[in-house]
Write a protein that holds these residues in place. Sequence first.
Motif, PDB file in Angstrom:
ATOM      1  N   THR B  40       0.776  -1.128  -0.405  1.00 41.51           N
ATOM      2  CA  THR B  40      -0.090  -0.163  -0.200  1.00 41.51           C
ATOM      3  C   THR B  40       0.504   1.047  -0.293  1.00 41.51           C
ATOM      4  O   THR B  40       1.633   1.475  -0.077  1.00 41.51           O
ATOM      5  CB  THR B  40      -0.864   0.066   1.095  1.00 41.51           C
ATOM      6  N   ASP B  43       0.390   7.382   2.701  1.00 38.71           N
ATOM      7  CA  ASP B  43      -0.812   8.030   3.579  1.00 38.71           C
ATOM      8  C   ASP B  43       0.138   9.238   3.013  1.00 38.71           C
ATOM      9  O   ASP B  43       0.740  10.373   3.735  1.00 38.71           O
ATOM     10  CB  ASP B  43      -0.759   8.378   5.110  1.00 38.71           C
ATOM     11  N   THR B 191     -13.861   7.020   5.626  1.00 42.19           N
ATOM     12  CA  THR B 191     -13.286   7.983   4.522  1.00 42.19           C
ATOM     13  C   THR B 191     -12.237   7.964   4.226  1.00 42.19           C
ATOM     14  O   THR B 191     -11.412   8.481   3.737  1.00 42.19           O
ATOM     15  CB  THR B 191     -13.326   8.976   5.603  1.00 42.19           C
ATOM     16  N   ASP B 193      -8.768   6.077   2.008  1.00 40.58           N
ATOM     17  CA  ASP B 193      -9.375   6.030   0.921  1.00 40.58           C
ATOM     18  C   ASP B 193      -8.699   4.437   0.054  1.00 40.58           C
ATOM     19  O   ASP B 193      -8.242   3.711   0.743  1.00 40.58           O
ATOM     20  CB  ASP B 193      -7.869   6.563  -0.059  1.00 40.58           C
ATOM     21  N   GLU B 194      -9.614   3.923  -0.720  1.00 36.15           N
ATOM     22  CA  GLU B 194      -9.858   2.667  -1.441  1.00 36.15           C
ATOM     23  C   GLU B 194      -7.875   1.989  -1.454  1.00 36.15           C
ATOM     24  O   GLU B 194      -7.717   0.492  -0.685  1.00 36.15           O
ATOM     25  CB  GLU B 194      -9.887   2.595  -2.512  1.00 36.15           C
ATOM     26  N   SER B 195      -7.517   2.896  -1.828  1.00 35.62           N
ATOM     27  CA  SER B 195      -5.341   2.713  -2.385  1.00 35.62           C
ATOM     28  C   SER B 195      -4.874   1.955  -0.744  1.00 35.62           C
ATOM     29  O   SER B 195      -4.214   1.218  -0.657  1.00 35.62           O
ATOM     30  CB  SER B 195      -4.862   3.147  -3.101  1.00 35.62           C
TER      31      SER B 195
END
Lengths: 42, 237
Positions: B40, B43, B191, B193-195
């Motif tokens: 992933t 952030d 809230t 992000d999908e990634s």
Amino acid sequence: MDPWPFVIAAYSVAVSLTVALMIWAFGSMRRSEIAADALKRK
Amino acid sequence: MHALANPARFLRFARPATTWLLLIGLALAVVGMIAGLTLTPPDYLQGETVRILYIHVPSAWLGMAGWVGIAAASVSQLVWRHPLAAVAGRAVAPAGATFAAICLITGSIWGRPTWGTWWEWDGRLTSMLVLFFLYLGYIALASAERERGGDGRIAAIYGLVGAINLPIIHYSVLWWRTLHQGQSIGLNGSTIDESILWPLPLTMIGFTCLFGAATLMRIRAELAQNKVEARMRRMGT
């Protein structure tokens, strides 16, 4: 501030405590079941 | 639930279930953690420390779910006198306490680079610490009651009273808006992000399966102990 020591420390704590819980639960189950089986055979 | 009241019938279900929960839990937790650490993106605000999410959130969920299990076992014990309820309550507690401790420690480690402090007497952190102490009290009380030959009713009442802390933990981020962030994952979506989010269900399900396996192993241990104690009593008389 380098974030990786914090990430590694958090994962180490989580993995160590989870593994310790699983080993303790498995060990106590095996010991108790072996004792119950041994008593049944007597 | 009452179909599993017979220990022999329960064990026919618990033996294969323990193995499956262990294998599935181990596989999903390991894959989820590796994915969270390597696949992933960081952030945009928190950088790499966001990866602590994949272990912190499942441990928070399991710390609270464990006490829901204790409360359900307590109701079952007090209302229906389910023969396995007291055993189930005692079996859930060590796993719940372990995950509450993991939640507190990983949260503290996450807090240092994110908030600049290891600990703050914030509503969410404090109520989670109270939950951990409630677990310790439950474990001590339930084992003392069992050793004295009690039927588990005192521990069941304690389990029900302790459940008052669960809504306090849940709503603490709304009632006292201090340091801990508000709810980012709810029934209506997330809230995050999908990634970044996608490995989280893997670790959530994986650690939940491991929690279930540990609980089943503790129930099996206690049922075997009960068998030994009953046999010893019969041999003694």
